[in-house]
Design a protein around this motif. Structure first.
Motif, PDB file in Angstrom:
ATOM      1  N   GLU A 132      -3.166   5.203  -0.760  1.00  0.00           N
ATOM      2  CA  GLU A 132      -4.068   5.426   0.371  1.00  0.00           C
ATOM      3  C   GLU A 132      -3.936   6.864   0.850  1.00  0.00           C
ATOM      4  O   GLU A 132      -2.829   7.358   1.033  1.00  0.00           O
ATOM      5  CB  GLU A 132      -3.747   4.468   1.520  1.00  0.00           C
ATOM      6  N   ASN A 153       1.325   4.184   1.598  1.00  0.00           N
ATOM      7  CA  ASN A 153       0.855   4.687   2.877  1.00  0.00           C
ATOM      8  C   ASN A 153       2.080   5.108   3.684  1.00  0.00           C
ATOM      9  O   ASN A 153       3.139   4.501   3.558  1.00  0.00           O
ATOM     10  CB  ASN A 153       0.080   3.559   3.574  1.00  0.00           C
ATOM     11  N   ASN A 202      -1.757   0.248  -4.086  1.00  0.00           N
ATOM     12  CA  ASN A 202      -2.883   1.173  -3.969  1.00  0.00           C
ATOM     13  C   ASN A 202      -2.458   2.430  -3.230  1.00  0.00           C
ATOM     14  O   ASN A 202      -1.796   2.344  -2.211  1.00  0.00           O
ATOM     15  CB  ASN A 202      -4.022   0.526  -3.165  1.00  0.00           C
ATOM     16  N   ARG A 213       0.845  -1.183   0.000  1.00  0.00           N
ATOM     17  CA  ARG A 213       0.000   0.000   0.000  1.00  0.00           C
ATOM     18  C   ARG A 213       0.888   1.244   0.000  1.00  0.00           C
ATOM     19  O   ARG A 213       1.934   1.251   0.643  1.00  0.00           O
ATOM     20  CB  ARG A 213      -0.881   0.033   1.252  1.00  0.00           C
TER      21      ARG A 213
END
Length: 174
Positions: free
Chosen positions: A35, A8, A33, A6
């Protein structure tokens, strides 16, 4: 070099970007992804560090695309601030890809004891030094990758995990 997780703050991309300025002539692939719009912060930092041109954001990956990234990577890096386990580290190991992780990654002890990569501080200098060491030595990368794959296969595939669970149950019953 591959980072797959992620996008993040917890994953330590700020650490990786700061270290990346000390890793010359290589491409960093960041997959995962985004975030909380953290990718924009990583891009800002990469521009400030002068490395944005050597970083590719490929977004989320799955299936065959994910396994191809591991297969084609010279090494995998996860410089997290906190990581309970680190399934992506195990995936890299299963693909015979050497890993560089920080001590805060749950699998760090396994990486260290099996000698399938490097466990180093997230500070830029040691993180870069570990990546540079592995990038400069293909035979070492292959050896570390094979050891990681052996550990992944012997300790983390279902037959092994089932055997460990069976043993734990037997101990409880006795």
């Amino acid at each position: 070099v591959l980072f797959l997780s992620r996008i993040n703050w917890k994953k330590g991309l700020d650490r990786l970007v700061k270290a990346w300025r000390l890793v010359p002539d290589r491409l960093l692939v960041i997959a995962g992804n985004d975030e909380e719009n953290y990718r924009a912060e990583v891009e800002r930092l990469a521009r400030a560090e002068g490395v944005i041109d050597r970083i590719r954001f490929v977004g989320p990956v799955a299936g065959q695309d994910k396994w191809l990234l591991y297969h084609n990577a010279e090494l995998f890096v996860l410089p997290s601030y906190s990581e309970n386990f680190g399934i992506v580290v195990l995936e890299a190991m299963a693909m015979a890809c050497p890993v560089v992780v920080t001590p805060e990654v749950g699998l760090a002890a396994t990486v260290a004891e099996s000698d399938c990569g490097r466990v180093v501080s997230g500070d830029p200098e040691p993180l870069a030094a570990a990546m540079n060491e592995l990038l400069a030595n293909e035979p070492l990368r292959r050896a570390l990758g094979r050891r990681g794959q052996d550990v992944a296969n012997s300790r983390f595939l279902w037959p092994s995990v089932a055997g460990q669970m069976e043993q734990a149950y037997r101990e409880v019953l006795n």
